[in-house]
Design an enzyme around this catalytic site. Structure first.
Site, PDB file in Angstrom:
ATOM      1  CG  HIS A  65      -1.967  -0.961   1.098  1.00  0.00           C
ATOM      2  ND1 HIS A  65      -2.682  -1.784   2.289  1.00  0.00           N
ATOM      3  CD2 HIS A  65      -2.638  -1.603   0.219  1.00  0.00           C
ATOM      4  CE1 HIS A  65      -3.574  -2.353   1.989  1.00  0.00           C
ATOM      5  NE2 HIS A  65      -3.531  -2.455   0.759  1.00  0.00           N
ATOM      6  CG  HIS A  66       4.846   1.394  -1.895  1.00  0.00           C
ATOM      7  ND1 HIS A  66       4.325   0.396  -2.497  1.00  0.00           N
ATOM      8  CD2 HIS A  66       5.400   2.189  -2.855  1.00  0.00           C
ATOM      9  CE1 HIS A  66       4.873   0.321  -3.637  1.00  0.00           C
ATOM     10  NE2 HIS A  66       5.504   1.453  -3.973  1.00  0.00           N
ATOM     11  NE  ARG A  67       4.743   5.876  -5.407  1.00  0.00           N
ATOM     12  CZ  ARG A  67       5.244   6.774  -6.320  1.00  0.00           C
ATOM     13  NH1 ARG A  67       4.641   7.317  -7.641  1.00  0.00           N
ATOM     14  NH2 ARG A  67       6.472   7.390  -5.841  1.00  0.00           N
ATOM     15  CE  LYS A  71      -3.745  -1.368 -13.688  1.00  0.00           C
ATOM     16  NZ  LYS A  71      -4.333  -2.868 -13.691  1.00  0.00           N
ATOM     17  CE  LYS A  95       5.244  -7.900 -13.488  1.00  0.00           C
ATOM     18  NZ  LYS A  95       4.211  -8.713 -14.032  1.00  0.00           N
ATOM     19  CG  ASP A 100      10.357   5.209 -12.605  1.00  0.00           C
ATOM     20  OD1 ASP A 100      10.318   5.082 -11.475  1.00  0.00           O
ATOM     21  OD2 ASP A 100      11.124   5.415 -13.501  1.00  0.00           O
ATOM     22  CE  LYS A 107      -1.107 -11.489 -11.614  1.00  0.00           C
ATOM     23  NZ  LYS A 107      -0.081 -10.672 -12.475  1.00  0.00           N
ATOM     24  CB  SER A 364      -2.592  -1.584 -17.025  1.00  0.00           C
ATOM     25  OG  SER A 364      -2.997  -2.818 -17.550  1.00  0.00           O
TER      26      SER A 364
HETATM   27  N1  GLU Z   1      -1.083  -9.441 -15.490  1.00  0.00           N
HETATM   28  C1  GLU Z   1      -0.297  -8.621 -15.935  1.00  0.00           C
HETATM   29  C2  GLU Z   1       1.075  -8.874 -15.139  1.00  0.00           C
HETATM   30  O1  GLU Z   1       1.441  -9.549 -14.526  1.00  0.00           O
HETATM   31  C3  GLU Z   1      -0.748  -6.849 -16.092  1.00  0.00           C
HETATM   32  C4  GLU Z   1      -0.969  -6.424 -14.829  1.00  0.00           C
HETATM   33  C5  GLU Z   1      -1.834  -5.064 -15.204  1.00  0.00           C
HETATM   34  O2  GLU Z   1      -1.853  -4.727 -16.223  1.00  0.00           O
HETATM   35  O3  GLU Z   1      -2.214  -4.586 -14.076  1.00  0.00           O
HETATM   36  O4  GLU Z   1       1.751  -7.741 -15.179  1.00  0.00           O
END
Ligand code: GLU
Length: 473
Positions: A65-67, A71, A95, A100, A107, A364
């Site tokens: 939750h640092h940002r 996602k 990632k 950045d 997930k 994304s």
């Molecule tokens: N599922 C992809 C990944 O492992 C994309 C994640 C995304 O776009 O939020 O990077």
């Protein structure tokens, strides 16, 4: 299946974390905070399948939750476990930091095999899963933003958006609650190919790196390099297609669920894709020979191996049979920590997942920005740029007295479309991130592999976020 003595996916991620952490000066308490998953939501819900109810097991893990928002994709697979989703969520945090993208990692996973359900049943499962997320405040453009992953695609994302809108219809930024949507439903052009295209840009950086190419005895440059690809899903297909069409790479072997094929003169990926759509299989592709086992693709002699399927594919038991000089981890976690040790000793270059497959989440991020701005990229400036360029071209024509053909003028005086901007932003992201990773290797002489360097880079950025937040003084 996990073999005895083989580290699990989650254990591999944690071990890689520890190895990288030892190269930093981040205090141990802060490291411990970065390492753990911040929120794990385990759900069981009933869905009526035929005459019966089935209890579906599902997860959403927010690693960091640092940002905000967090996602990461949603995976549909029989093999989903809480530990697997935790490993994948953690990778998302690292990632995003590496490229950045200002998000924390998350997930989702639903423990089903999509092949066993009809479209209507999949829609029911997806909508119910989304409802559970809304109920617990685990989804929203500023909270947690899912995307496609293994077993899901734009269709599922459209169902997620629609379900979210049922609850939050008045929310002005609702479209940003999920990415990887169809273009016609608030998606962005170039998202589908993004992970594969990012893999291509990343590989191109590595093979243009003279120091690294020298270390494995390969010539600099992509043209003519041989490639083997495991998995012809969205990521594997686009990686292979773009690498061969735009990079002049020769794809000599491809593996899929049903088997593997080989052709030393190269496989036409577009034709193979059509062949599979027609026959339901990659086997018996004209000009290629069928390989006895699908795992044989991993072991063919080639310059670049691209595992683009699932985790734990290259492990202790087969690592010594890998003949590739470069491994690009298009999938998440395809090489176990044990296998990596063996391969690094042999001098193999491993381009880590948290960098090489970051193209998906990068685009994304662009899609999310598009949703928040409520406008297509390029809409404001395209015509203006076009007119400016055209004025310049006309000026050159007048000044030189030489006429420029209409067709050439159109090419020279073209304003950027959304797809051009997305690709350009993605290329810039992959090139810049690679530069940062290599800079760490040059600065810290005891960091000798790309994964450790990428990790050190990610840890530094996340740690400084925590410090800036005032969480850690
Ligand atoms: N599922 C992809 C990944 O492992 C994309 C994640 C995304 O776009 O939020 O990077």
């Amino acid at each position: 299946m996990k073999k005895k003595n083989e580290p699990s996916f989650y254990e591999s991620v944690q071990r890689n974390f520890d190895r990288a952490a030892s190269h930093t000066k981040i205090p141990s308490g802060l490291l411990a905070q970065i390492k753990e998953c911040n929120a794990v939501y385990q759900i069981r819900f009933p869905v009526k399948i035929g005459a019966n109810y089935e209890v579906i097991e599902a997860y959403r893990v927010q690693h960091s939750h640092h940002r905000a928002p967090t996602k990461g994709g949603i995976r549909y697979s029989r093999k989903v476990t809480q530990e697997e989703v935790m490993a994948l969520a953690a990778l998302m945090s690292y990632k995003c930091a590496i490229v950045d993208v200002p998000f924390g990692g998350a997930k989702g996973g639903v423990k089903i095999s999509p092949r066993e359900y009809s479209t209507a049943q999949l829609e029911k499962i997806t909508r119910r899963y989304t409802t559970e997320l809304v109920r617990k405040n685990f989804i929203g453009p500023g909270i947690d933003v899912p995307a496609p992953d293994y077993g899901t695609g734009s269709r599922e994302m459209a169902w997620i958006l629609d379900t979210y809108m049922v609850f939050k219809g008045g929310e002005i930024d609702a479209a940003g609650c999920v990415t990887g949507k169809p273009v016609a439903q608030s998606g962005i052009r170039g998202r589908e190919e993004a992970t594969g295209r990012g893999v291509f840009y990343g590989i191109r950086e590595v093979v243009n790196d003279a120091e690294l190419m020298n270390s494995v005895g390969l010539e600099v440059g992509l043209e003519g390099k041989t490639m083997a690809v495991q998995g012809l899903g969205n990521v594997g297909y686009h990686t292979a297609k773009i690498s061969s069409e735009e990079g002049g790479v020769k794809v000599i072997s491809v593996a899929e669920y049903e088997g593997a094929i080989y052709n030393k003169s190269g496989i036409d990926i577009e034709k193979l894709h059509r062949h599979r759509a027609r026959t339901g299989s990659i086997m018996d592709f004209p000009g290629a020979k069928n390989l006895e086992q699908r795992k044989a693709t991993l072991e063919v002699r080639c310059d670049i191996l691209v595992p683009a399927a699932l985790e734990n594919q290259i492990k202790k038991s087969n690592a010594n049979r890998i003949k590739a000089k470069v491994i690009a981890e298009a999938a998440n976690g395809p090489v176990t920590a044990d296998a990596e040790e063996m391969l690094l000793k042999k001098g193999v270059i491993i381009i880590p997942d948290m960098y090489i497959n970051a193209g998906g989440v990068t685009v994304s991020y662009f899609e999310w920005l598009k949703n928040l701005s409520h406008m297509r990229f390029g809409r404001l400036e395209k015509r203006f740029d076009q007119n400016t360029y055209l004025n310049l071209v006309n000026l050159v024509e007048r000044q030189t007295g030489k006429s420029i053909k209409e067709r050439e003028k159109t090419v020279l005086a073209r304003g950027a479309d959304e797809i051009d901007l997305v690709r350009s932003g993605l290329e810039e992201t992959m090139v810049t991130a690679y530069g940062q990773i290599r800079e760490i290797m040059h600065r810290k002489k005891d960091v000798k592999d790309l994964r450790t360097a990428a990790f050190v880079n990610a840890l530094g950025k996340i740690a400084s976020d925590y410090i800036n937040l005032g969480v850690f003084p």
